[in-house]
Design a protein around this motif. Sequence first.
Motif, short mmCIF file in Angstrom:
data_model
loop_
_atom_site.label_atom_id
_atom_site.label_comp_id
_atom_site.label_asym_id
_atom_site.label_seq_id
_atom_site.Cartn_x
_atom_site.Cartn_y
_atom_site.Cartn_z
N ASP A 27 16.55 35.05 43.20
CA ASP A 27 15.93 33.78 42.55
C ASP A 27 14.57 33.85 42.15
O ASP A 27 14.39 33.43 41.08
CB ASP A 27 16.29 32.71 43.75
CG ASP A 27 15.88 31.39 42.99
OD1 ASP A 27 16.90 30.54 42.57
OD2 ASP A 27 14.69 30.70 43.11
N ASN A 28 14.08 34.54 42.91
CA ASN A 28 12.51 34.45 42.44
C ASN A 28 11.74 35.58 43.23
O ASN A 28 11.40 35.43 44.42
CB ASN A 28 11.67 33.16 42.90
CG ASN A 28 10.41 33.04 42.45
OD1 ASN A 28 9.69 34.23 41.78
ND2 ASN A 28 9.67 32.05 42.64
N ARG A 46 18.74 33.13 39.41
CA ARG A 46 17.78 32.77 38.37
C ARG A 46 17.27 34.05 38.06
O ARG A 46 16.80 34.20 36.79
CB ARG A 46 16.58 31.81 38.79
CG ARG A 46 17.01 30.49 38.73
CD ARG A 46 15.95 29.40 38.94
NE ARG A 46 14.92 29.75 40.08
CZ ARG A 46 13.62 29.60 39.94
NH1 ARG A 46 13.11 29.04 38.98
NH2 ARG A 46 13.02 29.93 41.14
N ALA A 68 8.97 36.91 43.19
CA ALA A 68 7.40 36.64 43.47
C ALA A 68 7.50 35.89 45.02
O ALA A 68 6.59 36.14 45.76
CB ALA A 68 6.96 35.81 42.52
N ALA A 69 8.61 35.18 45.37
CA ALA A 69 8.86 34.73 46.55
C ALA A 69 8.84 35.90 47.64
O ALA A 69 8.30 35.51 48.73
CB ALA A 69 9.78 33.55 46.59
N GLN A 93 19.13 36.71 48.74
CA GLN A 93 19.32 35.52 48.21
C GLN A 93 18.07 35.02 47.32
O GLN A 93 17.92 34.65 46.28
CB GLN A 93 19.72 34.32 48.88
CG GLN A 93 21.03 34.29 49.34
CD GLN A 93 21.35 33.13 50.30
OE1 GLN A 93 21.35 32.03 49.37
NE2 GLN A 93 21.81 32.91 51.38
N ALA A 94 16.89 35.18 47.80
CA ALA A 94 15.53 34.81 47.47
C ALA A 94 15.24 35.74 46.48
O ALA A 94 14.66 35.50 45.38
CB ALA A 94 14.58 34.81 48.64
N ARG A 124 23.49 39.26 43.49
CA ARG A 124 22.71 38.20 44.30
C ARG A 124 21.29 38.67 44.32
O ARG A 124 20.44 37.75 44.47
CB ARG A 124 23.31 38.23 45.81
CG ARG A 124 24.24 37.25 45.91
CD ARG A 124 23.73 35.75 45.87
NE ARG A 124 24.88 34.63 46.12
CZ ARG A 124 24.63 33.45 46.69
NH1 ARG A 124 23.24 33.27 46.97
NH2 ARG A 124 25.49 32.90 46.61
N ASP A 161 26.24 28.86 39.01
CA ASP A 161 24.95 28.61 39.45
C ASP A 161 24.19 30.04 39.62
O ASP A 161 24.33 30.92 40.65
CB ASP A 161 24.86 28.00 41.00
CG ASP A 161 23.62 27.31 41.30
OD1 ASP A 161 22.66 27.41 40.61
OD2 ASP A 161 23.48 26.98 42.56
#
Lengths: 314, 515
Positions: free
Chosen positions: A182-183, A303, A185-186, A178-179, A36, A300
């Motif tokens: 995914d990204n 990313r 940089a976020a 979670q973030a 994750r 899913d």
Amino acid sequence: MSDILEIFMSASFWAAAIRIATPLIFGVVGALICERSGVLNLGIEGIFTAGAMAGWMAVWLGAGLWGGVLVAALAGGFFGLIHAVLTVPLGLSQHVSGIGVTLFATSLSYFIYRTALPDVSSPPRIEAFQPLDIPVLSDLPFLGPALFQQTPLTFLALFLVAATAYVLYRTPLGLAIQAVGDNPAAVESQGLSVYGLRMGTVVAGSAIMALGGAFLTMSAFDAFFFGMVNGRGWICIALTVFASWRPGKALLGALLFGAFDAFQVRLQTEVGSFIPGQVFLMMPYLLSIAALIVVARRADYPRALLVPYFRGQR
Amino acid sequence: MALPAKDAPVLLRLDGITKRFGALTANDAVCLDLKQGEILALLGENGAGKTTLMNILFGHYVADEGSVLVSRGDGDLSPLEPGSPHAALEAGVGMVHQHFTLAENLSVLDNILLGTEKLSTLKSRRAPARRKLEDLMTRSGLAVSLDMRVSQLSVGEKQRVEILKALYRNAKVLVLDEPTAVLTPQESDTLFAILKKLADAGLGIIFISHKLAEVMAASHRIAVLRGGAKVADLPTSECDQRQLAELMVGHEVSETVRGTGAPGDTLFILTGVSAGESRESIRDVNLDLRSGEILGIAGVSGNGQTMLARVISGLETPFAGSMRLGERTLTQANARTMIDAGLARIPEDRHRDGIVGAMTVSENLAIEAIRKPDCQRFGLLRFAAMREKARAMIDAYDIRCQGEDSPARLLSGGNIQKIVLARTLETEPKVVLAAQPSRGLDVGATSEVYRRLLAARARGAGVLLISEDLDELMRLSDRIAVIHRGHLSDAEPTETLDRGTLGLRMAGHTMEAAE
Ligand SMILES: Nc1ncnc2c1ncn2[C@@H]1O[C@H](COP(=O)(O)OP(=O)(O)OP(=O)(O)O)[C@@H](O)[C@H]1O
Ligand SMILES: [Mg+2]
């Protein structure tokens, strides 16, 4: 046909399915936590072995059962830390580092075992966890023996599934995990530490994986054997994809696999005379592959899985 | 525009910021002040160091020299801890990055909440956050649905989320890196209205843009960077566009003139092409492109341009209709057959579809020609030849990079576009598909793109220009067709059209009346 139905009607089948699923639950929850946040942990197979060995040895040396569980988790966390340092700040290939950790942790566990016990022929036994006797629930007809006569580690595994789901979806920490998967940089642009989060999840996830190993030597069996992990770690990696990185589905996947396996053993005794045994051994794996093909196509993916993050670089 | 008060306090000061990447000086002793209530536009050509400067301000990069000072409320300026986005956020600096920094798997609300609560907290307090955000949204006019997953948002909505992120943290200074590069003209207008409102409420705002018209309209003050150094810092009322363009590139920028073309035979035909399912689909598209002409396709983004470009590039198979390029009919086309048939493309999303970031500049320049003999022999790549060719192209197209061996992702946005352009036009293609070719480019680079496209046209190529920029379309195209909700109108000569009618058609007006 009625024989097969009978298998599903027996409490011992369900009890066995849950028992077989328990180490997988630990493993898949641990793998899911790592992934994750964006880090694949192929060290899992070795971490299982290390957890199995370290937990058992601690108990054998007199640490007590829960002391053994703690030692197993610490051993897992240690190998997780190695993987985390290599893959997160140093950004090395997660595949290579993971396989390396598996080889290292497995060999080191065998080495310590052999050095500590140079000339035993049959592995020494410990007093393992016994099934809990839960008032009322364990005494229910059918349901009691099927679901509630398990050792404390099984209940710990189930608790960890719920806890992981809660943390992931309800807490600020879970949002950040979670973030970052995914990204990254976020996460950085919101003032959080990408490295801190990723290293934390890999260490924590690895500690949980190691409990799966500890279950093998301290609950399912009462001794440590070579090769006892036997690919369970790899199954967990596949189950993570099957579960789409969701704790609830992870539990379901592990139970499904446990049921396949328990079924296979029983079917063998029913019809084993005219079908070779290896076919049955293959069955849970074949069914897992089939399930994966159906589910994983829509999976899913986080990313940023497998993508290292470097600060101040584009 | 109403100016901020003369004695408004300084919110932010950059003091002698210098940043080097190896031999390259990206920022050279830059000093900059930002006052309360002020909107400052930061200009500069591609690679001038604008993004780098803002990244230093926000703590993504650490400056080699100099410091960032922020006001702490009592009017005194104190230095900001370098290299810490956390410290910048705490000090009230908010940033909207050139490439959005959103977690697509989370909801809008969760993205805004991310990092605002202590990680040891046992429960995310979403309800009070939602109330505060709803209040913020009504006051600022930034409307988004808080429960949507970010992956479902349009570009404009994502940007609003980014601004809300900053406002939610009570930012005093808001930095926006090329906020309008990906917005439609209407969305840009809305954005600037909101920014003005925020500035009137006391925020200091810095935005980066290459579009001089909007800079003139929306800023109080303009600072220009060139080669990393600040070369001008003036009130907007004292500049004009021509002067700004000169300041940015260091020499006069010539206006591109189209001249009359000599269209030849029909080169490329689409008949009744339909593709795609959802919003981004095209239906029954007919189009004919002649050699030696530029055919413009106007439309507000999201009306099927992306699908049209994908079909023509061979990336998407249409379920009805056919394509014909020269002598060849292409029904089951893929990217390779299209390239072999003589098509070259400038993709809309250059970072995703235009380059491979981890590969070097020279590899990226060769990537569409690797099967040609000058790049490979017996299946082995000829690296020396590729490098040599790359050096020539870097010179010819003025690609600013540290060398042909540096990874392409390190280049600034505009220079990445130049790689794509060089690769595309170098092969002398029969048909050029140019999707938003000047997006994010500075005035100099933009006029270079125009010059190259016109040169391709003069050589006899057919150019299909997909753009949202009406000025660009009117200036370059011989004929213009309008795409709306997946339907493409007949192309009409540019002389017979004006901005007003085009604008109406892009909004779908006359097309509906005609139906
Ligand atoms: N992390 C990095 N490593 C190496 N070089 C870098 C890095 N970041 C930026 N550069 C270089 O610094 C220079 C300035 O880049 P920057 O992104 O600041 O330009 P810019 O003014 O924002 O351009 P654009 O208008 O195209 O966005 C470029 O030449 C770029 O290649
Ligand atoms: Mg930039």
